[in-house]
Design an enzyme around this catalytic site. Structure first.
Site, PDB file in Angstrom:
ATOM      1  N   LYS A   1      25.859  65.267  -0.752  1.00 12.02           N
ATOM      2  CA  LYS A   1      25.112  65.294  -2.009  1.00 12.02           C
ATOM      3  C   LYS A   1      26.035  65.782  -3.117  1.00 12.02           C
ATOM      4  O   LYS A   1      26.896  66.646  -2.898  1.00 12.02           O
ATOM      5  CB  LYS A   1      23.907  66.245  -1.892  1.00 12.02           C
TER       6      LYS A   1
ATOM      7  N   GLU B   1      13.946  77.718 -12.013  1.00 14.57           N
ATOM      8  CA  GLU B   1      14.610  78.072 -10.761  1.00 14.57           C
ATOM      9  C   GLU B   1      15.183  79.490 -10.789  1.00 14.57           C
ATOM     10  O   GLU B   1      16.096  79.785 -11.561  1.00 14.57           O
ATOM     11  CB  GLU B   1      15.733  77.067 -10.455  1.00 14.57           C
TER      12      GLU B   1
END
Length: 431
Positions: free
Chosen positions: A192, A237
């Protein structure tokens, strides 16, 4: 206003800190400095800083460790009288760190002269002064700083209008970068990589930032709304939070747009929760966070399954981590351990960082870096600088948004996701 840097470890400076309860301070944002706002809040609670007693600047690969060491030295010398004892009281510094080791952007810890705070229905004021004399008594300047008045809330102003345009990488080049990233992932080079885009604009009004921050706080109350040294945003976050030995974090990876109606919205959330692509991306981010935090904790628990986190414009897959600190690390020590996370860099970390540096085409600055605050005991709250823009002294505004690219990512879909993620900050500037 006194300045220092990490190289001098705050130069032996001694701070005098006085925290006392005060009457209700709501709302906080209208009391912030319009030109140089310092702010950290969620759901109307948090801290606002005014003035600057000490500034610590660092850069390079050791920027977080250097800042942590300088802060430990500064805090050890401080004379603190905290009569409230809540997170955010006593000696605090607001911080924002560059994402990359080689970034041209400086990383900062800013100690204000005045801190206004609200938490759990209680309000306080902290006054911080730099004692320049050698005696135990503060000098005249410090004494004056310890009597700073609490500013009255400013009148509400309209949100400034900033017209954004693509930055260094136009949309078609971003799609090409995504396609190249997918090619490298399919070739087995990495699992990723997170690729970001940049929008740029120009702010003409000097006093508009307070209105922009207010808009973010009103539209996205469940995020961390922050302003540090020109970096402003609303991040969902939590990178890491440390409070009296308890460690917590929130990992986000996997995104979809909200539905047009209630039934469509529920369907979008259910599809996200069942999406193999998004679940795989999320699992990589959680594994990365656990791997980095576990060595510092005596115990670390994660949500049994990812849950869908609802924001006004999108759904995220989320996992909460909570544990007990096992080695006495400060919040900045843990920031050093976990940054950059797989959610904003990729997996494996080293290869992902090299890949995004090759494909993105610009310096991220403080985007996706740690932003938050730390207190004199090392406790603090830190988020990842997402849904954000950096406002420079010349009025340039650079906004950022990124997406996690995995083997089945579609370039056009990832471009559309960045548009969705840009929405909070573009709208906050009147777009």
């Amino acid at each position: 206003m006194k300045h220092t840097d990490a190289a001098t470890r705050a130069g032996g400076a001694r701070l005098v800190v006085r925290t006392e309860p005060t009457d209700e301070l709501a709302p906080l944002i209208p009391r912030a400095d319009p030109r140089h706002p310092l702010l950290w809040m969620r759901r109307g609670e948090g801290i606002v800083g005014l003035g600057e007693a000490v500034r610590i600047e660092t850069s390079g690969p050791s920027r977080i460790a250097d800042a942590a060491a300088a802060w430990t030295s500064l805090a050890a010398l401080a004379d603190v009288d905290d009569r409230v004892g809540l997170p955010g009281t006593g000696l605090v510094a607001f911080g924002a760190f560059a994402f990359a080791d080689g970034s041209a952007s400086t990383s900062v810890l800013v100690v204000p002269e005045l801190v206004l705070g609200r938490r759990d229905g209680r309000a306080w004021v902290t006054r911080i002064a730099l004692a320049t004399g050698d005696s135990e008594a503060t000098d005249a300047a410090a004494s004056a700083a310890l009597t700073l008045e609490i500013p009255e809330p400013a009148a509400k102003r309209r949100v400034p209008r900033v017209t954004f345009a693509p930055g260094a990488v136009p949309p078609e080049e971003y799609e090409a970068a995504v396609a190249e990233a997918v090619r490298r992932i399919d070739a087995g080079e990495l699992a990723k990589v997170v690729l970001a885009r940049q929008l740029v604009g120009e702010l003409h009004e000097e006093d508009g930032l307070r209105a922009t921050i207010t808009r973010l706080a009103e539209d996205y109350p469940d995020t961390w709304v922050y302003a540090v040294d020109g970096l402003i945003g609303a991040s969902p976050e939590t990178l890491v939070r440390v409070d009296h030995g308890t460690v917590s974090a929130r990992v986000l990876a996997g995104t979809t747009a909200r539905g047009a109606g209630e039934a469509s919205d529920r369907e979008r959330a259910a599809d996200l929760a069942a999406s193999p692509k998004d679940l795989a991306e999320h699992a990589l981010a959680v594994a990365s966070a656990v791997k980095r935090l576990a060595p510092h904790t005596a115990r670390l628990d994660a949500s049994p399954e990812p849950f869908t986190l609802q924001l006004p414009n999108l759904w995220h897959l989320a996992t909460d981590l909570k544990g007990t600190l096992g080695d006495g690390s400060s919040s900045l020590d843990l920031v050093q351990a976990v940054h950059p996370t797989a959610a904003v860099a990729g997996t494996p970390r080293r290869i992902a960082l090299r890949t995004l540096a090759e494909l993105e085409g610009f310096d991220r600055g403080r985007y996706a870096g740690p932003v938050g605050w730390i207190d004199g005991d090392g406790d603090g709250e830190w988020a990842i600088a997402l849904r954000c823009a950096q406002v420079d002294g010349d009025g340039t505004v650079a906004a950022y948004a990124g997406c996690g690219i995995v083997h089945d990512s579609v370039p056009a879909d990832e471009l559309a996701e960045t548009v969705m993620k840009f929405r909070p900050i573009v709208e906050a500037f009147g777009g």
